[in-house]
Scaffold this active site. Sequence first.
Site, mmCIF file in Angstrom:
data_model
loop_
_atom_site.group_PDB
_atom_site.id
_atom_site.type_symbol
_atom_site.label_atom_id
_atom_site.label_comp_id
_atom_site.label_asym_id
_atom_site.label_seq_id
_atom_site.Cartn_x
_atom_site.Cartn_y
_atom_site.Cartn_z
ATOM 1 N N GLU A 44 -2.005 -7.720 7.423
ATOM 2 C CA GLU A 44 -2.991 -7.947 9.307
ATOM 3 C C GLU A 44 -3.855 -8.600 9.633
ATOM 4 O O GLU A 44 -5.046 -8.078 10.720
ATOM 5 C CB GLU A 44 -3.511 -6.234 8.714
ATOM 6 C CG GLU A 44 -3.038 -5.327 8.838
ATOM 7 C CD GLU A 44 -3.571 -3.917 8.532
ATOM 8 O OE1 GLU A 44 -2.825 -3.264 9.363
ATOM 9 O OE2 GLU A 44 -3.771 -3.696 7.725
ATOM 10 N N LYS A 45 -3.727 -9.686 9.068
ATOM 11 C CA LYS A 45 -4.601 -10.709 9.694
ATOM 12 C C LYS A 45 -4.357 -11.204 10.895
ATOM 13 O O LYS A 45 -5.496 -12.038 11.374
ATOM 14 C CB LYS A 45 -4.781 -12.105 8.950
ATOM 15 C CG LYS A 45 -3.303 -12.237 9.134
ATOM 16 C CD LYS A 45 -3.018 -14.410 8.352
ATOM 17 C CE LYS A 45 -2.217 -14.617 7.530
ATOM 18 N NZ LYS A 45 -1.419 -13.782 6.438
ATOM 19 N N PHE A 46 -3.378 -10.180 12.381
ATOM 20 C CA PHE A 46 -3.331 -10.950 12.994
ATOM 21 C C PHE A 46 -3.542 -10.018 14.090
ATOM 22 O O PHE A 46 -2.940 -9.452 15.328
ATOM 23 C CB PHE A 46 -2.162 -11.802 13.384
ATOM 24 C CG PHE A 46 -1.627 -12.822 12.927
ATOM 25 C CD1 PHE A 46 -2.515 -14.369 12.788
ATOM 26 C CD2 PHE A 46 -0.233 -13.244 11.674
ATOM 27 C CE1 PHE A 46 -2.384 -15.258 12.372
ATOM 28 C CE2 PHE A 46 -0.607 -14.476 11.397
ATOM 29 C CZ PHE A 46 -1.577 -15.766 12.089
ATOM 30 N N HIS A 47 -4.027 -8.769 13.398
ATOM 31 C CA HIS A 47 -3.997 -7.764 14.470
ATOM 32 C C HIS A 47 -5.722 -7.614 14.474
ATOM 33 O O HIS A 47 -6.278 -7.680 14.090
ATOM 34 C CB HIS A 47 -4.042 -5.959 13.082
ATOM 35 C CG HIS A 47 -3.995 -5.361 13.700
ATOM 36 N ND1 HIS A 47 -5.540 -4.534 14.139
ATOM 37 C CD2 HIS A 47 -3.139 -4.294 13.523
ATOM 38 C CE1 HIS A 47 -5.402 -3.599 14.557
ATOM 39 N NE2 HIS A 47 -3.180 -2.633 14.290
ATOM 40 N N TRP A 81 2.290 -5.313 13.392
ATOM 41 C CA TRP A 81 3.533 -4.765 13.145
ATOM 42 C C TRP A 81 4.864 -4.339 13.824
ATOM 43 O O TRP A 81 5.995 -4.336 13.089
ATOM 44 C CB TRP A 81 3.251 -3.935 12.435
ATOM 45 C CG TRP A 81 2.045 -2.542 13.078
ATOM 46 C CD1 TRP A 81 0.981 -3.277 12.510
ATOM 47 C CD2 TRP A 81 2.784 -1.477 13.868
ATOM 48 N NE1 TRP A 81 0.687 -1.772 13.806
ATOM 49 C CE2 TRP A 81 1.494 -1.395 14.282
ATOM 50 C CE3 TRP A 81 3.675 -1.196 14.544
ATOM 51 C CZ2 TRP A 81 1.306 -0.241 15.347
ATOM 52 C CZ3 TRP A 81 3.569 -0.421 15.304
ATOM 53 C CH2 TRP A 81 2.813 0.664 15.904
ATOM 54 N N GLU A 99 -8.323 5.758 14.669
ATOM 55 C CA GLU A 99 -7.855 4.501 14.342
ATOM 56 C C GLU A 99 -7.285 4.089 16.064
ATOM 57 O O GLU A 99 -6.874 5.164 15.799
ATOM 58 C CB GLU A 99 -7.189 3.807 13.466
ATOM 59 C CG GLU A 99 -7.464 3.935 12.105
ATOM 60 C CD GLU A 99 -7.187 3.433 10.741
ATOM 61 O OE1 GLU A 99 -5.918 2.128 11.436
ATOM 62 O OE2 GLU A 99 -6.910 3.815 10.068
ATOM 63 N N ASN A 140 -4.967 7.027 3.074
ATOM 64 C CA ASN A 140 -4.988 7.144 4.442
ATOM 65 C C ASN A 140 -3.506 7.163 4.811
ATOM 66 O O ASN A 140 -2.861 6.853 4.210
ATOM 67 C CB ASN A 140 -5.172 5.531 4.256
ATOM 68 C CG ASN A 140 -5.408 5.073 5.372
ATOM 69 O OD1 ASN A 140 -6.499 4.812 6.340
ATOM 70 N ND2 ASN A 140 -4.579 3.996 5.369
ATOM 71 N N GLU A 141 -2.951 8.266 5.777
ATOM 72 C CA GLU A 141 -2.021 8.111 6.535
ATOM 73 C C GLU A 141 -0.938 8.681 5.672
ATOM 74 O O GLU A 141 0.228 7.606 5.419
ATOM 75 C CB GLU A 141 -1.522 6.261 7.483
ATOM 76 C CG GLU A 141 -3.143 6.304 8.156
ATOM 77 C CD GLU A 141 -2.507 4.597 9.215
ATOM 78 O OE1 GLU A 141 -3.291 4.606 10.110
ATOM 79 O OE2 GLU A 141 -1.896 4.401 8.965
ATOM 80 N N ARG A 177 0.859 -0.889 -0.162
ATOM 81 C CA ARG A 177 0.089 0.338 -0.534
ATOM 82 C C ARG A 177 1.478 1.037 0.309
ATOM 83 O O ARG A 177 1.977 1.554 0.613
ATOM 84 C CB ARG A 177 -0.928 -0.109 1.605
ATOM 85 C CG ARG A 177 -0.441 0.177 3.227
ATOM 86 C CD ARG A 177 -1.210 0.242 3.641
ATOM 87 N NE ARG A 177 -0.505 1.399 4.889
ATOM 88 C CZ ARG A 177 -1.073 1.303 6.276
ATOM 89 N NH1 ARG A 177 -2.165 1.234 6.355
ATOM 90 N NH2 ARG A 177 0.325 1.873 6.890
#
Length: 681
Positions: free
Chosen positions: A364-367, A324, A316, A156-157, A118
């Site tokens: 980001e599946k473990f966020h 991360w 957020e 975004n950011e 991204r």
Amino acid sequence: MPHSESAPYPAGLHKLAFGGDYNPEQWPEEVWHEDVRLMREAGVTMVSVGIFSWALLEPEPGAHDFGWLDRLLDLLHVNGIRADLGTPTVAPPAWFYRAHPEALPVTRDGARLAFGSRGAICHSSPAYRAAAADITEQLARRYANHPALAMWHVHNEYGVPVSACYCDTCGAHFRRWLAARHGSVDAVNEAWGTAFWGQHYRTLDEIDPPRTTPTVGNPAQQLDYARFADATMRENFTAERDILHRIAPGIPVTTNFMTALSQCESVDYWAWGREVDLVTNDHYLITDGRRTHVNLAMAADLTRSVAGGAPWLLLEHSTSGVNWQPRNPAKRPGEMARNSLAHVARGSEGAMFFQWRQSRRGAEKFHSAMVPHAGTDSRIWREVSALGAGLGLLEGIRSTRTVADVAMLWDWESWWAQRLDWRPSEDHDARERADTFYASLYDRHLTVDFAHPDADLSGYPLVVVPALYLTTEESGRNLRRYVENGGTLVVSYFSGIVDADDAVHPGPYPGAFRDVLGLTVEEFSPLGEGGTVRLTTPEGAPEGPELTGDLWSDVVIPRGAETVWSYADGIPAGRPAVTRNRLGEGTAWYLSTRLSGADLAAVLDRAAADAGIEPRTGLPYDVEVVRRTGDTGSYLFVINHSDTDADVALDAPGTELLTGGPAVDELAVPAGAVRVVRLDG
């Protein structure tokens, strides 16, 4: 400062914002109805949608598919949930990069980054700018009047993970920017000091981005390039914002900041705060052993300050662990509520998360998320639902303002300049100084506003300057006026040294601060690794504790300032280490070495006494007490980050809003709990 009177609130949102990033495109459409049912159960009032959806909205050039987003927004509206609608310009589609590979950013070393993550954007690319403007206009025309639309969320950011590109397109853009900033190549040569090392330019066309060089490159050129990169991203934001304002007037436009000083270092948020309709922020805990709640408070205070003191919005944060960092611990029971309400105490008009439903695929599946992989039979879900109910009880705080006690000066351009190569000590870190000063003020239960060095400081009895290497003459005059008119100023070492072009101010150090501090510095004397110096009170001065400094020392020559502590050893032995200068109606303190912990507190306590700030010794350690006031009343937030129950004295009776009970004389706050009192007085 921006938003000095008020800031727009998301349209149609009559409660505090509660929800998170919603990415329904990751799930079968039948899941959407279950999601919305759970949102209502948890008290969700707004979700952010469409932020990474460009490839779905425009699956091929010029061909748009809005059907799925139509159905989603209609579903949210029917269920009373507002939408923070993104322009998806942070992630252009694969087909765009296939057609325009030159829009991918180039590193200082000349490597072109690839598609597949991204934020892989050259912000100077004409093709990217045109495509971003087009998808923004398409979205605006389709949804300007949609009843679910509460706010526009651009990109975004910005600055994460790439802010600066070093390609030839950026080189041409940089030359145009230099012409606008400096006016001529002669002015650039003067600003950059190109007489040094034979870097003189005959024309602007000879100037390239500051790519990798055999040894240290020109520091003023690198500083200007940091400004250019930031300004270029901001140009793209304002281009999208202006399209949205034109087509959808009355709907506020924002982009999510990351003001925590460790999470986005390339963005000058003082400048960005003037461009958004509503300041919003993303914040994630850095779990490296520090007291994370102190960094959280600091980020919230800085965000509120960027908003000019007006309410802002936490867009957020995480329900539990992130994904991360090297190690990603879960949040302890109750920590999510403390984090959320600490932001609210310091000015946020709600608490939103990344993300609603935890992803099964992708980076980001473990966020953590509001709906975790464990589902609704989980601690996270129960805490999410409890937080939603609690925020529903706090609607009266909307539009109230957080009350600050002191100001801390911070400037991103100064930080950029100080972090360049070949400074007197690579160990000196402006962010570390800001963190340390902030923690000391936090532990004195003082609420902090951050301020730009040119800001009006007259409302603050105490102003601290932990690190301001780059200081203009006007900033120096501003601080002198502040002290002359009765303010108390505390300045730490290596401040006031260079001007806006990273040129050392003429004459002795500390340049722009010589007059207000009443001293000069003959020479810097940084300490070796692990080195320390002892500070003692000189003969005839009021007795004080012996202090220990490290990392840095100065050879200080008083020019009117009195010596409060002297060096007892080291190269400057016998010379002033901490000074105090009476100027007009006020006082200016100087700390010429690095002080921390109790040693820094000893100086700040003396300065606070000069400022007339009463010590708040009755409040327990790690119990945060913050006040918001406004037309609806005065609200006291008490957040107990400790493992021990605490009792906090109240200066007026009131009602505790989260439990509904009376609060008289003293408020009991269990370990790890939060209490919010609406004061009657």
